[in-house]
Design a protein around this motif. Structure first.
Motif, PDB file in Angstrom:
ATOM      1  N   LEU A 141      47.328  36.242  44.748  1.00  0.00           N
ATOM      2  CA  LEU A 141      48.129  37.020  44.975  1.00  0.00           C
ATOM      3  C   LEU A 141      49.006  37.869  44.223  1.00  0.00           C
ATOM      4  N   ASP A 184      38.349  39.175  39.945  1.00  0.00           N
ATOM      5  CA  ASP A 184      39.157  39.770  40.303  1.00  0.00           C
ATOM      6  C   ASP A 184      39.790  41.706  40.213  1.00  0.00           C
ATOM      7  N   GLN A 196      44.616  29.190  49.003  1.00  0.00           N
ATOM      8  CA  GLN A 196      43.427  29.644  49.415  1.00  0.00           C
ATOM      9  C   GLN A 196      41.850  29.897  48.663  1.00  0.00           C
ATOM     10  N   GLU A 197      41.992  30.510  47.649  1.00  0.00           N
ATOM     11  CA  GLU A 197      41.323  30.432  47.034  1.00  0.00           C
ATOM     12  C   GLU A 197      40.876  32.319  46.960  1.00  0.00           C
ATOM     13  N   GLN A 198      42.663  32.450  46.811  1.00  0.00           N
ATOM     14  CA  GLN A 198      43.011  34.077  48.003  1.00  0.00           C
ATOM     15  C   GLN A 198      44.258  34.487  46.488  1.00  0.00           C
ATOM     16  N   CYS A 232      47.013  31.726  43.101  1.00  0.00           N
ATOM     17  CA  CYS A 232      46.084  32.211  44.575  1.00  0.00           C
ATOM     18  C   CYS A 232      46.295  30.892  45.271  1.00  0.00           C
ATOM     19  N   VAL A 242      41.137  43.200  43.257  1.00  0.00           N
ATOM     20  CA  VAL A 242      42.904  42.697  43.705  1.00  0.00           C
ATOM     21  C   VAL A 242      44.198  43.349  42.666  1.00  0.00           C
TER      22      VAL A 242
END
Length: 174
Positions: free
Chosen positions: A74, A16, A70-72, A68, A19
Motif C-alpha cells: 500500500l 516491489d 493482504q500481501e499487497q 502491506c 508498485v
C-alpha cells in the motif's frame, strides 16, 4: 475486517519495483516526498529508491519497509539519516492515493514506530513537512508528534526554497 487492522510490514523486494514505480510516477505522492533525483522515468526512480532503502539498512542509518495488507503493498514507511549524536532519525512515508483518507498511515505509524525506535536505538524521530501538506501535519499531530516550529525557506525545491514544519516524537511519548 477493516484493512487497517491487518497491516503488515516487510523489507522491500525487487518484485516491489512496479508498485514503487507507480508511487514515484504519481505527482500526488511525490509532491511533498522531497524526492531528489535526476531521473525522469518512474522505473528508474523506483530502482533508485529501492537501492537507497537497502543502503540505509546496510549502513545502519535507516530502515524502510513496505506497508502491506493482504500481501499487497500500500505504501512505505521508514526512518533515515540516523544522527548518532542525538540518537535521532527522520521519518518518511508514502501511501498510494487509492488508500488515502482511510486512517491507514495513522495505523502504520502506531504499529511500526515502536519497532523502529527499538531497532535503531533511537531517542527521537523527527519529521519535516511542507506547509501545504495539511494531511501530513494532521497525521503527525494525531500520532502524538509535537510541532516544534516552522523552519523558514530552509531547503531547496526546484529553483526556489521551501519552508518546513518540524515535528518530533520522543521514545517515552510512544
Amino acid at each position: 475486517m477493516r484493512i487497517g487492522h491487518c497491516l503488515q510490514f516487510r523489507d522491500f523486494r525487487a518484485a516491489d519495483l512496479p508498485v514503487v514505480a507507480q508511487a514515484m510516477g504519481d505527482a500526488r505522492v511525490t509532491q511533498f516526498y522531497g524526492l531528489e533525483t535526476e531521473q525522469t522515468d518512474a522505473q528508474a526512480i523506483a530502482r533508485e529508491q529501492l537501492a537507497w532503502y537497502q543502503e540505509q539498512a546496510a549502513q545502519g542509518t535507516g530502515w524502510w519497509q513496505a506497508t502491506c495488507a493482504q500481501e499487497q503493498v500500500l505504501g512505505a514507511i521508514g526512518i533515515y539519516d540516523r544522527d548518532d549524536d542525538g540518537d535521532s532519525a527522520e521519518l518518511g512515508y508514502w501511501l498510494l492515493p487509492r488508500h488515502w483518507g482511510k486512517g491507514l498511515m495513522r495505523q502504520a505509524l502506531r504499529q511500526w514506530l515502536p519497532r523502529a525506535f527499538e531497532k535503531l536505538k533511537l531517542h527521537s524521530v523527527v519529521a519535516y513537512v511542507e506547509p501545504e501538506n495539511l494531511a501530513s501535519m494532521r497525521l503527525l499531530a494525531t500520532a502524538g508528534f509535537a510541532h516544534e516550529g516552522l523552519l523558514r525557506e530552509c531547503t531547496r525545491r526546484g529553483q526556489g526554497y521551501a519552508s518546513l514544519h518540524r515535528f518530533s516524537l520522543l521514545v517515552h511519548e510512544l
